[in-house]
Design a protein around this motif. Structure first.
Motif, PDB file in Angstrom:
ATOM      1  N   TYR A   9       5.650  20.302  42.066  1.00  0.00           N
ATOM      2  CA  TYR A   9       5.286  20.712  40.709  1.00  0.00           C
ATOM      3  C   TYR A   9       6.258  21.793  40.261  1.00  0.00           C
ATOM      4  CZ  TYR A   9       3.117  24.914  42.726  1.00  0.00           C
ATOM      5  OH  TYR A   9       2.901  26.098  43.396  1.00  0.00           O
ATOM      6  N   GLU A  10       6.366  21.975  38.956  1.00  0.00           N
ATOM      7  CA  GLU A  10       7.345  22.899  38.380  1.00  0.00           C
ATOM      8  C   GLU A  10       7.001  24.344  38.746  1.00  0.00           C
ATOM      9  OE1 GLU A  10      10.410  24.193  37.315  1.00  0.00           O
ATOM     10  OE2 GLU A  10      10.305  22.164  36.461  1.00  0.00           O
ATOM     11  N   ARG A  11       7.998  25.068  39.275  1.00  0.00           N
ATOM     12  CA  ARG A  11       7.811  26.444  39.712  1.00  0.00           C
ATOM     13  C   ARG A  11       8.644  27.436  38.902  1.00  0.00           C
ATOM     14  NH1 ARG A  11       5.559  26.104  45.033  1.00  0.00           N
ATOM     15  NH2 ARG A  11       6.106  28.287  45.414  1.00  0.00           N
ATOM     16  N   ASN A  12       9.281  26.987  37.848  1.00  0.00           N
ATOM     17  CA  ASN A  12      10.106  27.862  37.018  1.00  0.00           C
ATOM     18  C   ASN A  12       9.337  28.208  35.748  1.00  0.00           C
ATOM     19  OD1 ASN A  12      12.054  29.219  35.602  1.00  0.00           O
ATOM     20  ND2 ASN A  12      13.552  27.564  35.617  1.00  0.00           N
ATOM     21  N   GLU A  67      26.724  21.877  36.399  1.00  0.00           N
ATOM     22  CA  GLU A  67      26.155  23.170  36.065  1.00  0.00           C
ATOM     23  C   GLU A  67      25.762  23.871  37.352  1.00  0.00           C
ATOM     24  OE1 GLU A  67      22.915  22.273  33.595  1.00  0.00           O
ATOM     25  OE2 GLU A  67      24.131  21.588  31.905  1.00  0.00           O
ATOM     26  N   PRO A  68      26.289  25.074  37.632  1.00  0.00           N
ATOM     27  CA  PRO A  68      25.972  25.746  38.883  1.00  0.00           C
ATOM     28  C   PRO A  68      24.487  25.961  39.017  1.00  0.00           C
ATOM     29  CG  PRO A  68      27.789  26.826  37.739  1.00  0.00           C
ATOM     30  CD  PRO A  68      27.221  25.831  36.794  1.00  0.00           C
ATOM     31  N   ALA A  69      23.993  25.689  40.233  1.00  0.00           N
ATOM     32  CA  ALA A  69      22.557  25.843  40.475  1.00  0.00           C
ATOM     33  C   ALA A  69      22.239  27.292  40.782  1.00  0.00           C
ATOM     34  CB  ALA A  69      22.129  24.965  41.651  1.00  0.00           C
ATOM     35  N   GLN A  70      21.186  27.805  40.179  1.00  0.00           N
ATOM     36  CA  GLN A  70      20.741  29.170  40.388  1.00  0.00           C
ATOM     37  C   GLN A  70      19.232  29.152  40.544  1.00  0.00           C
ATOM     38  OE1 GLN A  70      22.403  32.211  40.291  1.00  0.00           O
ATOM     39  NE2 GLN A  70      24.435  31.331  40.126  1.00  0.00           N
ATOM     40  N   SER A  71      18.702  30.143  41.222  1.00  0.00           N
ATOM     41  CA  SER A  71      17.261  30.262  41.308  1.00  0.00           C
ATOM     42  C   SER A  71      16.713  30.684  39.966  1.00  0.00           C
ATOM     43  CB  SER A  71      16.878  31.310  42.366  1.00  0.00           C
ATOM     44  OG  SER A  71      17.302  30.875  43.639  1.00  0.00           O
ATOM     45  N   PRO A  72      15.467  30.307  39.648  1.00  0.00           N
ATOM     46  CA  PRO A  72      14.894  30.679  38.362  1.00  0.00           C
ATOM     47  C   PRO A  72      14.822  32.185  38.214  1.00  0.00           C
ATOM     48  CG  PRO A  72      13.227  29.812  39.844  1.00  0.00           C
ATOM     49  CD  PRO A  72      14.543  29.557  40.480  1.00  0.00           C
ATOM     50  N   PRO A  73      15.115  32.721  37.024  1.00  0.00           N
ATOM     51  CA  PRO A  73      15.228  34.163  36.856  1.00  0.00           C
ATOM     52  C   PRO A  73      13.883  34.853  36.717  1.00  0.00           C
ATOM     53  CG  PRO A  73      15.644  33.078  34.786  1.00  0.00           C
ATOM     54  CD  PRO A  73      15.405  31.993  35.789  1.00  0.00           C
ATOM     55  N   SER A 132      14.919  23.124  36.889  1.00  0.00           N
ATOM     56  CA  SER A 132      13.621  22.965  37.541  1.00  0.00           C
ATOM     57  C   SER A 132      13.685  23.476  38.975  1.00  0.00           C
ATOM     58  CB  SER A 132      13.192  21.501  37.531  1.00  0.00           C
ATOM     59  OG  SER A 132      12.921  21.066  36.221  1.00  0.00           O
ATOM     60  N   ALA A 133      12.591  24.042  39.431  1.00  0.00           N
ATOM     61  CA  ALA A 133      12.515  24.607  40.778  1.00  0.00           C
ATOM     62  C   ALA A 133      11.336  23.975  41.505  1.00  0.00           C
ATOM     63  CB  ALA A 133      12.338  26.130  40.725  1.00  0.00           C
ATOM     64  N   PHE A 134      11.609  23.503  42.741  1.00  0.00           N
ATOM     65  CA  PHE A 134      10.572  22.886  43.562  1.00  0.00           C
ATOM     66  C   PHE A 134      10.626  23.494  44.957  1.00  0.00           C
ATOM     67  CE2 PHE A 134       9.700  20.000  40.309  1.00  0.00           C
ATOM     68  CZ  PHE A 134      10.861  19.388  39.860  1.00  0.00           C
ATOM     69  N   GLU A 184       3.238  37.545  31.204  1.00  0.00           N
ATOM     70  CA  GLU A 184       3.378  36.127  31.533  1.00  0.00           C
ATOM     71  C   GLU A 184       3.792  35.932  32.993  1.00  0.00           C
ATOM     72  OE1 GLU A 184       4.749  34.631  27.049  1.00  0.00           O
ATOM     73  OE2 GLU A 184       6.187  34.720  28.704  1.00  0.00           O
ATOM     74  N   GLU A 185       4.725  36.740  33.467  1.00  0.00           N
ATOM     75  CA  GLU A 185       5.188  36.593  34.839  1.00  0.00           C
ATOM     76  C   GLU A 185       4.111  36.988  35.839  1.00  0.00           C
ATOM     77  OE1 GLU A 185       8.639  38.988  34.761  1.00  0.00           O
ATOM     78  OE2 GLU A 185       9.848  37.533  33.635  1.00  0.00           O
ATOM     79  N   GLY A 186       3.280  37.972  35.501  1.00  0.00           N
ATOM     80  CA  GLY A 186       2.179  38.342  36.387  1.00  0.00           C
ATOM     81  C   GLY A 186       1.155  37.220  36.504  1.00  0.00           C
ATOM     82  N   VAL A 187       0.785  36.634  35.377  1.00  0.00           N
ATOM     83  CA  VAL A 187      -0.151  35.503  35.408  1.00  0.00           C
ATOM     84  C   VAL A 187       0.469  34.317  36.145  1.00  0.00           C
ATOM     85  CG1 VAL A 187      -1.343  33.823  33.949  1.00  0.00           C
ATOM     86  CG2 VAL A 187      -1.342  36.224  33.310  1.00  0.00           C
ATOM     87  N   PHE A 188       1.757  34.091  35.955  1.00  0.00           N
ATOM     88  CA  PHE A 188       2.417  32.943  36.587  1.00  0.00           C
ATOM     89  C   PHE A 188       2.472  33.114  38.104  1.00  0.00           C
ATOM     90  CE2 PHE A 188       6.150  30.373  37.744  1.00  0.00           C
ATOM     91  CZ  PHE A 188       5.784  29.173  37.174  1.00  0.00           C
ATOM     92  N   ARG A 189       2.743  34.330  38.592  1.00  0.00           N
ATOM     93  CA  ARG A 189       2.763  34.564  40.039  1.00  0.00           C
ATOM     94  C   ARG A 189       1.398  34.274  40.660  1.00  0.00           C
ATOM     95  NH1 ARG A 189       5.286  39.324  38.775  1.00  0.00           N
ATOM     96  NH2 ARG A 189       3.412  40.469  39.395  1.00  0.00           N
ATOM     97  N   LYS A 190       0.353  34.700  40.007  1.00  0.00           N
ATOM     98  CA  LYS A 190      -0.990  34.440  40.516  1.00  0.00           C
ATOM     99  C   LYS A 190      -1.291  32.955  40.523  1.00  0.00           C
ATOM    100  CE  LYS A 190      -5.828  35.720  39.748  1.00  0.00           C
ATOM    101  NZ  LYS A 190      -6.774  36.499  38.900  1.00  0.00           N
TER     102      LYS A 190
END
Length: 621
Positions: A171-174, A576-582, A57-59, A124-130
């Protein structure tokens, strides 16, 4: 970064002397140590770890100015004592729309079978960024509404703040976590939305209601054993009035085990759904299934469409087998990628698919284990244990899909989300603000039996006699006022928790322990519905939302054991190593504002400076 250990005085002096010599140039600087697992010689990462990284999860990260201000105010603002009379009610929800923007859950854009995987993901990623941009703008405007003040003159000094500043909401950002929700809602015919009965409205925000507006929904109140029957019944009546036509069911996911000679005096609990709750839940699902077998009004009005209409669910269900669920196939694990697909060309689906949706730590996995009477899926007090959606067969006719918990957008402050267990405590940097918010709702100093830190400086009682009105004011006992920082210091003193080098009260560890005990239900509390006077309760108004229980008076050994279990759960997540959402097409500036969990062994780190209020998880992000 490992936990700092106490150092001998001679070794500390030698290290400082060497550091000064290196700074002067008298001694060459040592070569930097190479961290294992990085660079071109790093060990290969397994597919399981890579998949877990994608679903972290990313916040948004809280600004440093907010952390400093809330830490100062936590030490200066006195707590409201006695607690406000209306604090037992759930706070009035903010309006659903700020400006021209309404908070919503992102929807999966339409796709066609001839589209490639890359094209679908790019859309999906374009709609999610908006969607991210619009949601951030709405939340920023919501925060500004609380900061509006009267204009000051040129020579006027701004007054000292009398309340905590409004924090942001998480809120969830991933996008990968949202894709899990999209898949679950696509394959499910009936949705069980799980709501924590301590604060149900927090777990059913307008954004989620709008997203599920075209679905058959059943609201399931969990953790009824913590909230109590009175509050759970009051919330049931309130939700039935607020959402007419929606079925509401109460459940308890654990029952007490019988006492044994091995565990004398200690209550043990096992995952099991009482028969009364089981029958009510199955009856609600059965009624929703019967409604799905009836054609919609538009279809009934068109004879041509009615002749070719087929129900979207399996017609014949052995409901008696669902109630008992004692056969060997009950609870058979299928897993997310291996979910069997229904053939659209068949007359009807092979299974009735029921999805379980809710925010983190609301009790989805616990409910699944209770239905089967054994631990089929992993459940934990730490939010976010479920990473992938997973499917289990209840009976050969019915399958359940457990969706990972995700935080939906809502106009609620971060402190309320932490109190309700929606967010992992180890990832919260504004602990003083959270403790202040909790202390305004619960008498923490009374719950934990704390002594005010200033009491050690109070002189002995003056036993001299004085004539009426002649006693000097200086000799009169002063009433000690509590602050959130006093609560943290007093709790750390009671537990004898001090920092490693400065030997000061470890307020960060104390804040973690207090908020964890509140979020996990070790201290019972629950809101009453809005506009409820709570007259049916025997709890005095000055207790706030606290529900005193006899079993809360646990020994220090039991308290330490439960806190150690919670820390172990968080430590397992930290492995588990933390990484930014891909999300490859996000800007660097936006990714810098995110933190995606604690680093390796981050939950085991301990601050040795009382002035550092940020947990190590944020420092590593």
């Amino acid at each position: 970064m490992p936990r700092r250990k106490p150092t001998a005085t001679n070794a500390l002096a030698a290290r400082k002397k060497l550091k000064k010599a290196i700074k002067r140039g008298d001694v060459p600087a040592p070569e930097p140590k190479k961290q294992p697992g990085k660079g071109k010689h790093a060990l290969p990462v397994s597919d399981a770890i890579q998949s877990a990284r994608k679903l972290q999860s990313a916040f948004v990260k809280l600004p440093d100015a907010f952390l400093e201000q809330t830490k100062y105010l936590a030490a200066t603002l006195p707590l409201t004592r006695p607690i406000a009379a209306q604090s037992h009610q759930f706070p009035p929800m903010e309006r659903e729309c700020i400006g021209d923007t309404t908070l919503s859950c992102p929807r999966r854009p339409k796709w066609r079978f001839e589209m490639s995987k890359t094209e679908v993901e790019r859309n999906e990623e374009g709609v999610f960024r908006k969607w991210i941009s619009q949601t951030d703008q709405a939340i920023e405007e919501w925060q500004k509404l609380a900061e509006i003040q009267e204009p000051l003159g040129e020579d006027e000094i701004p007054p000292e703040p009398t309340t905590m500043p409004r924090s942001t909401t998480y809120y969830e950002r991933n996008i990968e976590v949202w894709r899990q929700l999209w898949r679950v809602t696509e394959i499910s015919q009936i949705i069980l939305v799980l709501l924590d009965s301590r604060a149900p409205l927090l777990h059913y925000p307008p954004s989620l209601r709008e997203y599920l507006s075209d679905r058959r929904v059943i609201l399931v109140l969990t953790k009824v054993d913590i909230a109590g029957a009175e509050r759970a019944d009051a919330w049931t009546r309130y939700l039935e009035t607020k959402f007419p036509g929606v079925r509401i069911v109460q459940v308890e996911s654990y029952m007490e085990k019988e006492m044994t000679s091995v565990h004398q005096g200690r209550k043990q609990r096992e995952p099991k759904l009482p028969e009364s709750f089981r029958h009510l839940l199955v009856q609600a699902i059965r009624e929703e299934h019967a409604a799905l077998l009836q054609p919609p009004e538009k279809v009934q009005a068109n004879p041509a469409r009615l002749a070719s209409w087929k129900p979207p669910v399996k017609r014949e269900i052995d409901w008696q087998r669902v109630v008992s669920a004692q056969d060997d196939k009950a609870g058979t694990f299928v897993g997310g990628p291996a979910v069997p697909h229904d053939d659209a060309s068949e007359a009807e689906p092979k299974f009735l698919t029921i999805g379980l949706i809710g925010q983190p730590n609301v009790g989805k996995s616990s409910l699944l284990n209770a239905l089967f009477g054994t631990s089929k899926v992993r459940a934990s007090k730490t939010p976010g244990k479920t990473k992938h959606f997973q499917t289990l067969f209840w009976t050969p006719d019915v399958r359940l899909v457990d969706c990972p918990g995700l935080v939906c957008p809502n106009y609620v402050p971060m402190e309320l989300q932490v109190l309700s267990g929606v967010l992992p405590i180890s990832r919260i940097s504004a602990l003083p603000s959270c403790v202040y918010h909790a202390a305004e709702l619960l008498p923490l100093e009374q719950i934990y039996r704390l002594s005010h830190p200033a009491e050690v400086d109070v002189p002995e009682e003056d036993k001299r006699t004085w004539r009426n009105g002649e006693r000097p004011a200086a000799s009169r006992p002063k009433e000690l006022k509590w602050t959130a920082m006093d609560v943290l210091i007093a709790y750390a003193d009671k537990k004898k928790w001090v920092t490693a080098k400065a030997n000061r009260p470890d307020i960060h560890r104390a804040g973690n322990a207090i908020m964890r005990s509140l979020a996990e239900g070790r201290v019972a509390w629950a809101f009453w519905p809005p506009e409820s006077d709570g007259s049916a309760s025997d709890t005095p108004a000055e207790m706030g939302i606290w529900i005193p229980r006899e079993e809360e008076g646990e020994s220090d050994e039991e308290s330490e054991e439960k806190e150690a279990e919670s820390e172990e759960d968080e430590a397992e997540d930290a492995l588990e190593p933390a990484q930014s959402p891909p999300v490859s097409d996000e800007s660097d500036s936006e990714s810098d504002a995110l933190h995606v969990g604690s680093g390796r062994f981050g939950a085991l780190q301990d601050s040795d400076d009382v002035d550092s209020s940020e947990p190590e998880s944020d420092a590593s992000s």
